[in-house]
Design an enzyme around this catalytic site. Structure first.
Site, mmCIF file in Angstrom:
data_model
loop_
_atom_site.group_PDB
_atom_site.id
_atom_site.type_symbol
_atom_site.label_atom_id
_atom_site.label_comp_id
_atom_site.label_asym_id
_atom_site.label_seq_id
_atom_site.Cartn_x
_atom_site.Cartn_y
_atom_site.Cartn_z
ATOM 1 N N SER A 203 50.476 44.215 36.701
ATOM 2 C CA SER A 203 49.444 43.395 36.081
ATOM 3 C C SER A 203 48.511 44.220 35.209
ATOM 4 O O SER A 203 48.001 45.258 35.623
ATOM 5 C CB SER A 203 48.611 42.687 37.149
ATOM 6 N N HIS B 107 41.948 39.720 37.130
ATOM 7 C CA HIS B 107 42.119 39.559 38.578
ATOM 8 C C HIS B 107 42.186 40.899 39.307
ATOM 9 O O HIS B 107 42.016 40.948 40.516
ATOM 10 C CB HIS B 107 43.341 38.694 38.909
ATOM 11 N N ASP C 17 41.867 35.724 32.116
ATOM 12 C CA ASP C 17 42.385 36.813 32.960
ATOM 13 C C ASP C 17 42.437 38.138 32.215
ATOM 14 O O ASP C 17 43.374 38.913 32.357
ATOM 15 C CB ASP C 17 43.767 36.476 33.526
#
Length: 289
Positions: free
Chosen positions: A239, A127, A164
């Site tokens: 992330s 992402h 992801d």
């Protein structure tokens, strides 16, 4: 003195606690920054009632708070009683962790990543680079910054949106230290872990916690995931960074947090298990080189 202007809006697929009975929990798509499209009756069926579900720890504007403390500082958030083995683990992994910035011209995203092997591959979250998927390749800039402040252009080797996971390649002179990976199935509830990355633009940040659960069923965006749950503090910018155990082995890739009213970490974070990460990364590298 710099004035903080806000930490930006968390973005990326939202975390939704699953109702495991399919007839009660159909596909849900929640746009970035949008509200929950389900009617009130369905929203109350979510297992984590009261959580204004989350956001992946990356966002445009998420660096604003980071610049206040200074771009070149290494920030280590750990208690004075942190076990010596976690101190050693932090020292071991920091040289292999990078900040990741993706600039697709009209949009930017920021996160973290870590060196996977000695072939200069870096693992991060898909992402983070997803905004570049439809961009003109000539306008795409992927930049990684090492713990000691050096910056390098990176190439996107490949992406796997469903998992992801994305893989980058950095120049050899980045000199990243590949991080060891934990053995499949070795992660245990209650063991101490560190989340390493660049929350809010603060590179080299380390936060400590434990493994709160393994094999946690969650939904991220349109996909169901089996995740490692942790109470180590994870925030926008984390992330793609590693969740590591006391031996400095990567047990997962930090990817999402649950929040209340979007107010940051509340001690419920999720990481993609390293077994899945390794399998997907190997496939990406096999296809993309």
């Amino acid at each position: 003195m710099a004035t903080q202007t806000g930490l930006g809006e968390p973005r990326g697929p939202w975390f939704i606690s699953p109702d495991l009975r399919p007839e009660r929990f159909g596909p849900v798509v929640v746009p970035d920054g949008g509200g929950d499209p389900r009617p009130p009756g369905r929203r109350h069926r979510v297992l984590l009632a009261g959580l204004a579900v989350v956001a992946l720890s990356v966002g445009s504007g998420g660096l604003a708070g980071g610049w206040v403390a200074g771009r070149d500082e290494l920030s280590t958030a750990a208690s004075a009683s942190l076990p010596a083995d976690l101190v050693a683990a932090a020292a071991q992994v920091l040289p292999g962790v990078v900040s990741v910035t993706v600039d697709a011209g009209s949009a930017t995203a920021n996160g973290s990543g870590f060196a996977l092997d000695d072939q200069h591959h870096v693992v991060t979250n898909d992402h983070i680079v997803a905004k570049a998927a439809g961009a003109d390749r000539g306008d795409l800039l992927v930049l990684v910054e090492t713990a000691d402040g050096r910056q390098f252009d990176a190439q996107v080797v490949g992406r796997e949106p469903a998992s992801d996971i994305a893989v980058l390649r950095v120049p050899p002179d980045a000199g990243l230290t590949a991080l060891p990976l934990a053995k499949p199935g070795a992660t245990r509830v209650g063991e101490p872990v560190l989340a390493v990355g660049s929350p809010l633009g603060l590179p080299g940040t380390v936060t400590a916690g434990i493994v709160s659960a393994v094999d946690r069923e969650v939904r991220l965006g349109n996909n169901r995931h089996t995740a490692v749950q942790t109470d180590a503090s994870i925030n926008p910018g984390n992330s793609g960074g590693p969740l590591v155990n006391a031996r400095g082995e990567v047990v997962g890739v930090n990817t999402a947090i649950a929040t209340i009213d979007g107010n940051g970490s509340i001690g419920i974070g999720f990481a993609i298990p390293i077994e899945q990460v390794q399998q997907v990364a190997d496939t990406i590298i096999g296809k993309g080189g």
